[in-house]
Scaffold this motif. Sequence first.
Motif, PDB file in Angstrom:
ATOM      1  N   LYS A 184      -4.678  11.228   1.036  1.00 49.61           N
ATOM      2  CA  LYS A 184      -3.282  11.559   1.236  1.00 49.61           C
ATOM      3  C   LYS A 184      -3.159  13.073   1.395  1.00 49.61           C
ATOM      4  O   LYS A 184      -3.517  13.831   0.488  1.00 49.61           O
ATOM      5  N   ALA A 185      -2.647  13.506   2.536  1.00 48.62           N
ATOM      6  CA  ALA A 185      -2.530  14.940   2.816  1.00 48.62           C
ATOM      7  C   ALA A 185      -1.303  15.524   2.118  1.00 48.62           C
ATOM      8  O   ALA A 185      -0.342  14.828   1.826  1.00 48.62           O
TER       9      ALA A 185
ATOM     10  N   VAL B  47       0.837  -1.196   0.000  1.00 44.91           N
ATOM     11  CA  VAL B  47       0.000   0.000   0.000  1.00 44.91           C
ATOM     12  C   VAL B  47       0.875   1.250   0.000  1.00 44.91           C
ATOM     13  O   VAL B  47       0.591   2.228  -0.703  1.00 44.91           O
ATOM     14  N   ALA B  48       1.964   1.216   0.777  1.00 48.92           N
ATOM     15  CA  ALA B  48       2.856   2.376   0.873  1.00 48.92           C
ATOM     16  C   ALA B  48       3.465   2.726  -0.480  1.00 48.92           C
ATOM     17  O   ALA B  48       3.646   3.902  -0.803  1.00 48.92           O
ATOM     18  N   ALA B  49       3.775   1.711  -1.291  1.00 52.88           N
ATOM     19  CA  ALA B  49       4.368   1.970  -2.604  1.00 52.88           C
ATOM     20  C   ALA B  49       3.390   2.722  -3.502  1.00 52.88           C
ATOM     21  O   ALA B  49       3.774   3.652  -4.225  1.00 52.88           O
ATOM     22  N   TYR B  50       2.129   2.327  -3.461  1.00 55.71           N
ATOM     23  CA  TYR B  50       1.115   3.048  -4.245  1.00 55.71           C
ATOM     24  C   TYR B  50       0.884   4.446  -3.675  1.00 55.71           C
ATOM     25  O   TYR B  50       0.758   5.426  -4.429  1.00 55.71           O
TER      26      TYR B  50
ATOM     27  N   GLY C  52      -0.161   7.158   6.442  1.00 58.85           N
ATOM     28  CA  GLY C  52       0.082   8.173   5.420  1.00 58.85           C
ATOM     29  C   GLY C  52      -1.177   8.704   4.772  1.00 58.85           C
ATOM     30  O   GLY C  52      -1.113   9.618   3.942  1.00 58.85           O
ATOM     31  N   PHE C  53      -2.327   8.134   5.145  1.00 60.86           N
ATOM     32  CA  PHE C  53      -3.629   8.623   4.669  1.00 60.86           C
ATOM     33  C   PHE C  53      -4.434   9.113   5.867  1.00 60.86           C
ATOM     34  O   PHE C  53      -4.344   8.553   6.960  1.00 60.86           O
ATOM     35  N   GLU C  54      -5.237  10.135   5.661  1.00 65.14           N
ATOM     36  CA  GLU C  54      -6.183  10.593   6.677  1.00 65.14           C
ATOM     37  C   GLU C  54      -7.515   9.921   6.416  1.00 65.14           C
ATOM     38  O   GLU C  54      -8.106  10.093   5.342  1.00 65.14           O
ATOM     39  N   LEU C  55      -7.996   9.142   7.375  1.00 65.97           N
ATOM     40  CA  LEU C  55      -9.255   8.440   7.184  1.00 65.97           C
ATOM     41  C   LEU C  55     -10.417   9.422   7.074  1.00 65.97           C
ATOM     42  O   LEU C  55     -10.541  10.359   7.857  1.00 65.97           O
ATOM     43  N   VAL C  56     -11.238   9.197   6.068  1.00 65.64           N
ATOM     44  CA  VAL C  56     -12.467   9.977   5.894  1.00 65.64           C
ATOM     45  C   VAL C  56     -13.507   9.439   6.878  1.00 65.64           C
ATOM     46  O   VAL C  56     -13.599   8.226   7.107  1.00 65.64           O
ATOM     47  N   GLU C  57     -14.288  10.333   7.481  1.00 69.30           N
ATOM     48  CA  GLU C  57     -15.367   9.878   8.375  1.00 69.30           C
ATOM     49  C   GLU C  57     -16.324   8.962   7.615  1.00 69.30           C
ATOM     50  O   GLU C  57     -16.580   9.198   6.443  1.00 69.30           O
TER      51      GLU C  57
END
Length: 267
Positions: free
Chosen positions: A266-267, A175-178, A230-235
Amino acid sequence: MSERMSWVPEGVDTGKPSAARLYDYLLGGGHNFAADRMLAEKFLQAQPNARTIARLNRAFLRRAVLFMMDNGIRQFLDLGSGIPTVGNVHEIAQKADPEAHVVYVDFEEVAVAHSELILEQDPRATIIQEDMTKPDAVLKAAGESGLLDFTQPVGLLTVGVFHFVPPQADPQSIVAAYRDAVPAGSYLAFSQFTQDLQPEEMAGVVEVMKKSQNPMFPRTKTEIEGLFHGFELVEPGIVPSPLWHPEGTNTDDPDKAGIYAAVGRKA
């Protein structure tokens, strides 16, 4: 006796079941063989709610794509896309914006062959035959397709596929690579089977799939959270699939959803 149909590529062993064709059968599709249907019936014995789970997962895919479209995404990389059935990503996205681009990725021969037939008249969508667990190869082929601009936000879709990635493959690094290949403002939609919901049924499904070429590895909510590094979860975060941005009156029992779903930015 194995089946042979006009849409089946040469060399495909129709006597060996695949997860992509099993899913197609559960969704009511017609691109599956006797071996797939036999495996699916065993799957249904272990998890009688499997058809509903498949439907809910497909519905989450639709809602996730539309959510991304509402937030400016116009290009998608669908990892482990499977056999095309009603409600494909390019149909959903291009209905909202005819200029949307979609690159599907799968290594299953029937999924790729049927996708090629469906997409041959669509210059804004394509299928590449690669293994999603090899991100370098996937990203190279996706870039060479000419349909994705990795300087602009991308919608990454990993819907109902990561339960086929074993722990030893290091799913977090995949996942990190993508994630690292796409710019800020990109999104990741993710769903997979979990043992947190209906653990007895899930254990039975795992046993059934051990006998197939696609064994399953359900994950806990905590393990899935780790994949969103590395991603901000959406509510509302990681929830049973029918609870992620439901539409209209939702009568599906989340405790029987079988699958967690989430979207991150991704912020």
